[in-house]
Design a protein around this motif. Sequence first.
Motif, PDB file in Angstrom:
ATOM      1  N   CYS A  14      53.000-142.417 -13.177  1.00  0.00           N
ATOM      2  CA  CYS A  14      52.298-141.754 -12.040  1.00  0.00           C
ATOM      3  C   CYS A  14      52.483-140.285 -11.968  1.00  0.00           C
ATOM      4  O   CYS A  14      53.790-140.050 -12.043  1.00  0.00           O
ATOM      5  N   THR A  15      51.546-139.574 -11.407  1.00  0.00           N
ATOM      6  CA  THR A  15      51.595-138.093 -11.441  1.00  0.00           C
ATOM      7  C   THR A  15      51.002-137.525 -10.188  1.00  0.00           C
ATOM      8  O   THR A  15      49.821-138.156  -9.866  1.00  0.00           O
ATOM      9  N   ASP A  16      51.526-136.679  -9.461  1.00  0.00           N
ATOM     10  CA  ASP A  16      51.009-136.033  -8.300  1.00  0.00           C
ATOM     11  C   ASP A  16      50.708-134.794  -8.849  1.00  0.00           C
ATOM     12  O   ASP A  16      51.398-133.907  -9.002  1.00  0.00           O
ATOM     13  N   VAL A  61      46.678-137.882  -6.710  1.00  0.00           N
ATOM     14  CA  VAL A  61      47.707-138.766  -7.576  1.00  0.00           C
ATOM     15  C   VAL A  61      47.012-139.870  -8.445  1.00  0.00           C
ATOM     16  O   VAL A  61      45.955-140.482  -8.124  1.00  0.00           O
ATOM     17  N   ARG A  62      47.454-139.796  -9.495  1.00  0.00           N
ATOM     18  CA  ARG A  62      46.945-140.658 -10.616  1.00  0.00           C
ATOM     19  C   ARG A  62      47.987-141.355 -11.397  1.00  0.00           C
ATOM     20  O   ARG A  62      49.131-141.227 -11.617  1.00  0.00           O
ATOM     21  N   VAL A  63      47.611-142.577 -11.762  1.00  0.00           N
ATOM     22  CA  VAL A  63      48.311-143.598 -12.857  1.00  0.00           C
ATOM     23  C   VAL A  63      47.753-143.824 -14.145  1.00  0.00           C
ATOM     24  O   VAL A  63      46.662-143.618 -14.287  1.00  0.00           O
ATOM     25  N   LEU A  64      48.565-143.481 -15.056  1.00  0.00           N
ATOM     26  CA  LEU A  64      48.147-143.706 -16.403  1.00  0.00           C
ATOM     27  C   LEU A  64      48.992-145.034 -16.867  1.00  0.00           C
ATOM     28  O   LEU A  64      49.979-145.269 -16.527  1.00  0.00           O
ATOM     29  N   ALA A  65      48.101-145.891 -17.493  1.00  0.00           N
ATOM     30  CA  ALA A  65      48.543-147.546 -17.692  1.00  0.00           C
ATOM     31  C   ALA A  65      47.868-147.862 -18.786  1.00  0.00           C
ATOM     32  O   ALA A  65      46.597-147.302 -19.123  1.00  0.00           O
ATOM     33  N   ALA A  88      53.045-143.973  -6.404  1.00  0.00           N
ATOM     34  CA  ALA A  88      51.655-143.125  -5.872  1.00  0.00           C
ATOM     35  C   ALA A  88      51.537-143.333  -4.297  1.00  0.00           C
ATOM     36  O   ALA A  88      51.283-142.400  -3.763  1.00  0.00           O
ATOM     37  N   VAL A  89      52.158-144.414  -3.818  1.00  0.00           N
ATOM     38  CA  VAL A  89      52.157-144.616  -2.229  1.00  0.00           C
ATOM     39  C   VAL A  89      53.297-143.372  -1.774  1.00  0.00           C
ATOM     40  O   VAL A  89      52.999-143.044  -0.460  1.00  0.00           O
ATOM     41  N   TYR A  90      54.391-143.306  -2.385  1.00  0.00           N
ATOM     42  CA  TYR A  90      55.299-142.304  -2.183  1.00  0.00           C
ATOM     43  C   TYR A  90      54.993-140.938  -2.712  1.00  0.00           C
ATOM     44  O   TYR A  90      55.816-140.463  -3.591  1.00  0.00           O
TER      45      TYR A  90
END
Length: 567
Positions: free
Chosen positions: A328-330, A337-341, A360-362
């Motif tokens: 996850c990266t901000d 904010v994005r997620v790579l999965a 992501a929520v934090y």
Amino acid sequence: MNRRTFVGAAAGAVSAVALKDSTMFANEAATQRAKKFIAAHETKFKPLDRRAGLAWWDANISGKDEDFARKEEAQNAIDAALADAKTFAELKELREASTKGEIDDKVVARNIDVLYLMYLEKQVEPDLLKKIVAKANAVEKAFNVYRANVDGKEMTDSEVRKVLKESKDSKRRQAVWEASKGVGAKVEEDLKELVQLRNQAATKLGYPNFHAMQLFLNEQNGDELIKLFDDLDELTREPFHKAKEEIDGILSGHYFVKTTELMPWHYHDPFFQESPAVFAADLDAPYRSADLLKLCRDFYAGVGLPIDDVIARSDLYEKKGKSPHAFCTDIDREGDVRVLANIVNNEMWMATMLHELGHAVYSSKNIPQSVPYVLRGEAHILTTEGVAMQFERFSKSRAWIEKMGLAVENPKAFDESAKKVQRNQLLIFSRWCQVMLRFEKSMYENPKQDLNRLWWDLVERYQELKRPGGRNAPDYGSKIHICSAPVYYHNYMMGQLFASQVHHALCAELYPNVDRNSVTYIGDKRVGEFMKKKVFAPGCTLDWRGLTRHATGEDLTPKSFAADFRA
Ligand SMILES: [Zn+2]
């Protein structure tokens, strides 16, 4: 995992100081100077950070050389700006003022403390830094190209793992396990030099060794850590021993050897850092035809922490060239904010998605924009890993799965297996973390000692594995974190403690008379309110100790964690 490496800040410098009249003007001047410094830093770094964030994202999605070159160049620009000696000299003065209590705005003082540690880390002589980077790269490359070789045949990492998971043949297991450790001998010399160089950099900056310096940069302290891990050792020793006895009983049946003859290659994972898959029920079954993404969306929206915008920006399925991991990266600390999965329909990916979306929520999504730029992130790597783990644990909860509308075919078998796996994983991982923390600390304190022996002494003591007779090899070197992510591992364990402690504090407030293992958070917006107020909102204006007290009313201890594996 979380992309941003935490850079930390010094603790205890923000205590309120009673001011005398004569110092008031001086303080105002120091505060104004600090504000100016912070503003200049933000102006310079906002575009650099954003560029590095985007380049990092592109490189991991595409895997292309030119994207990796852009990523490296963006990171170098940040490092060069942080290394600037003149800027650091000014910052050092401000930090001294902050330590003396001359900066009367708490948030400004905290900002200076955090910046000081960020810049301090880069104040290594350029020549020495170059040598360190070159050695670290050499080691990393050796890891990347190494293949275990058994009977003249090369094996990939996943082939090694497959044999260690499935083979019934002890001789074959031993050969493959030993071959997988061979990378340790390959990197031994470079790693030892790297340790010397890292220590050299640390002593030049005024620290006894690299381990002590890294802890200081991350607002931690070796003596305190050992005390915390000693407490954890006390609490886990017996339950771990019992859990391992049960596992040993099953493994000895699988391999037709006595339990006293079980060797490190019998435990599935090459380091015995996770639970061998020996309990029957199929945890993947409920997820096989489920829409994992929809489950995440519904769950997080239900607790008042919607993540639709994150999903929209994310890259979630396998493709060519893309990193096979999850992050996850901000990107900009303004909500991008994005997620790579690489989602697959199984329990591991359900856990992983809950985990990454926990990061992501934090993030700047829920840390108010009123928190200054530098402080608009997690308080510490351990607190964001903790939140991610707090949510991740639901993937093995039958109560959670059923309330989310999925069917569990054989509830009794599922419960038994899921509970055991969850519990064993916590215990096994915690014993393994003992080895990692204690080995690294001792290695940097005394690099000339017999490290091969130190490693196996610790493995025997904390993991209760048998040292292969006559073996004298640098097996510690086969764990990539020792080389490439030094003095970091203990934060995973502390994250687990944080996860348990926040969960228990949340339950005490919102579900006072409910069994804490049956709490699922589902559809309860108060959960989001609690997390926002108690954990997210302060960002890094509090250090990890302050945040733990703010969120749970107590210092970080293994108490709640122990309650979780006893249950
Ligand atoms: Zn993580």
